[in-house]
Design an enzyme around this catalytic site. Structure first.
Site, PDB file in Angstrom:
ATOM      1  N   ASP A 121       2.096  -3.489 -10.111  1.00 20.78           N
ATOM      2  CA  ASP A 121       1.896  -4.779 -10.762  1.00 20.78           C
ATOM      3  C   ASP A 121       2.348  -4.876 -12.238  1.00 20.78           C
ATOM      4  OD1 ASP A 121       0.660  -5.081  -8.133  1.00 20.78           O
ATOM      5  OD2 ASP A 121      -1.498  -5.110  -9.276  1.00 20.78           O
TER       6      ASP A 121
ATOM      7  N   SER B  50      -3.188 -11.330 -11.419  1.00 17.81           N
ATOM      8  CA  SER B  50      -3.785 -11.852 -12.716  1.00 17.81           C
ATOM      9  C   SER B  50      -4.272 -10.601 -13.529  1.00 17.81           C
ATOM     10  CB  SER B  50      -4.888 -12.791 -12.452  1.00 17.81           C
ATOM     11  OG  SER B  50      -5.957 -12.115 -12.067  1.00 17.81           O
TER      12      SER B  50
ATOM     13  N   HIS C 113       0.746  -1.139   0.112  1.00 18.50           N
ATOM     14  CA  HIS C 113       0.004   0.024  -0.009  1.00 18.50           C
ATOM     15  C   HIS C 113       0.657   1.230  -0.085  1.00 18.50           C
ATOM     16  CE1 HIS C 113      -4.009  -1.536   0.264  1.00 18.50           C
ATOM     17  NE2 HIS C 113      -3.863  -2.353   0.858  1.00 18.50           N
TER      18      HIS C 113
END
Ligand code: ADP
Ligand code: MG
Length: 398
Positions: free
Chosen positions: A179, A134, A39
């Site tokens: 990501d 994903s 975070h």
């Protein structure tokens, strides 16, 4: 140019069964796990992810004379279509997962890159919605595919930023850059140290065969995750404004302590997580460089505590998994571990002694279902390399 990897003949066979022709382009993109720095990617911090040995694979063939993107996925076999000559706005597009793809299409079209009509098969071993990314793997896989099909490649960071924008603007997820950077830029046997303020990256070697990453997915996802994520982000923006700073990197623990009167109690705790996690993530890089595994484990433990108590993004299932790991402890080969990803479910990540992996996994699995009603999924991984273009036997031979 991405690294290449030979296509799995079994996936090629599936493609031929689904579409009745041979695939011409392909990509495989790993999921990722964040070792520490949670975070804080949207708070100017540094993060330390690694790509994992779970992949999302796309295979594609051109649809001659057609401007349609036809996508079928093992998860969603009913498939989805997109008219590339006249793309819809995101909110008009169903199924929702196709919005990630739409965002990537729109990103390349905006740059004047022609995305041809094609048929695409998607298959994946990355658990969905488990904090292992994903969604970024899906975006980056399509980006890699479009680059192969168009012959135009962006610089790796630009490609990752395009995918982040796809997720933010088209899927409506206010995600940071971690990501997509991890899915694109990771190298084998290295953690990826990302400075989310400057977008600079460093590859930190993690190749000691005696230590391994273990991922324990709780299999839980709570509805809270998306709304609470957005709330935390807003809280952090507010706290920073109140502190009169423009970057969390300028806020030390001392500055925060002396300004505690400016923040109500819960906002103060959110800020304390950000400030302490930024420091932990930076210390962790030194610990990895020095192979100080006990220290890295302690930092991961402290990160979990901060996420659970100050940032309040853990949940009972994650805490239960973490408690089990703590019980096993150093004597049983566990250096440390914590929840990873957005929280409210998803996965935990552990630094463990390689030789103890089997025993640790059995202990973590034992009783988890009975206690929580969910089946845990456990696997070990070394840091893997990011996005790769697939080669097919014919293309390799020529
Ligand atoms: P995470 O990235 O942690 O797995 P997210 O909620 O960010 O979780 O992303 C999950 C979403 O990504 C799914 O709901 C779906 O829309 C999309 N997605 C992931 N994998 C696939 C897949 N194999 N096929 C189609 N869509 C997928
Ligand atoms: Mg995601």
């Amino acid at each position: 140019m991405d690294a290449t990897f030979p296509a799995d003949p079994r996936a090629t066979e599936t493609f031929e069964k689904v579409f009745g022709c041979a695939p011409q382009w392909g990509a495989r993109v790993p999921g990722r796990v964040n070792v520490i720095g949670e975070h804080i990617d949207y708070n100017d911090g540094t993060v330390l992810p690694a790509a994992i040995n779970r992949y999302l694979t796309v295979l594609a063939a051109p649809s001659e004379g057609s401007d349609e993107l036809l996508v079928k996925s093992d998860l969603f076999p009913e498939g989805a279509r997109l008219n590339l000559a006249d793309i819809p706005s995101a909110q008009d597009l169903e199924p929702r997962w196709m919005r990630y793809v739409l965002g990537v299409v729109a990103g390349y079209q905006r740059l004047g890159v022609y995305v041809p009509g094609m048929q695409v098969w998607v298959e994946s071993t990355i658990p969905v919605g488990s904090g292992l990314s994903s969604s970024a793997a899906l975006e980056v896989a399509f980006a890699t595919l479009f680059e192969s099909a168009s012959g135009k490649s962006l610089a790796p960071k630009q490609k990752a930023l395009l995918c982040q924008r796809a997720e933010q603007e088209f899927a409506g997820v206010p995600c940071g850059i971690m990501d997509q950077f991890a899915c694109v830029l990771s190298q084998k046997d290295h953690f990826l140290d990302i400075d989310c303020r400057t977008l600079e990256v460093a590859h930190i070697p993690f190749s000691d065969p005696d230590v391994t990453l273990l991922i324990a997915n709780t299999g839980v996802s709570h509805d809270l995750a998306t709304s609470e994520y957005a709330k935390r982000k807003r809280d952090c923006e507010l706290a920073l404004r109140r502190l009169g700073r423009t970057s969390w990197r300028a806020v030390t623990a001392d500055i925060l302590a002396s300004a505690s009167g400016l923040l109500e109690e819960s906002l103060y705790r959110r800020a304390r997580h950000v400030v302490t996690e930024i420091e932990r993530a930076q210390t962790a890089v030194d610990a990895v460089r020095e192979r100080s595994w006990e220290e890295l484990g302690e930092l991961m433990d402290a990160s979990h505590q901060s996420l659970a108590e100050d940032y309040e993004v853990s949940c009972a299932e994650l805490d239960h998994m973490v408690a089990t790991g703590r019980e096993i402890g150093l004597a049983g080969g566990v250096y440390g571990g914590r929840m990873t990803g957005g929280g409210f479910g998803g996965s935990t990540v552990w630094l463990i002694r390689t030789e103890a992996a089997e025993t640790i996994m059995n202990r973590m699995d034992e009783g988890f279902e009975k206690r929580t009603g969910h089946v845990a999924e456990l696997f070990v991984t070394r840091p893997m390399r990011g996005a790769q273009t697939l080669t097919f036997p014919e293309t390799t031979a020529s």
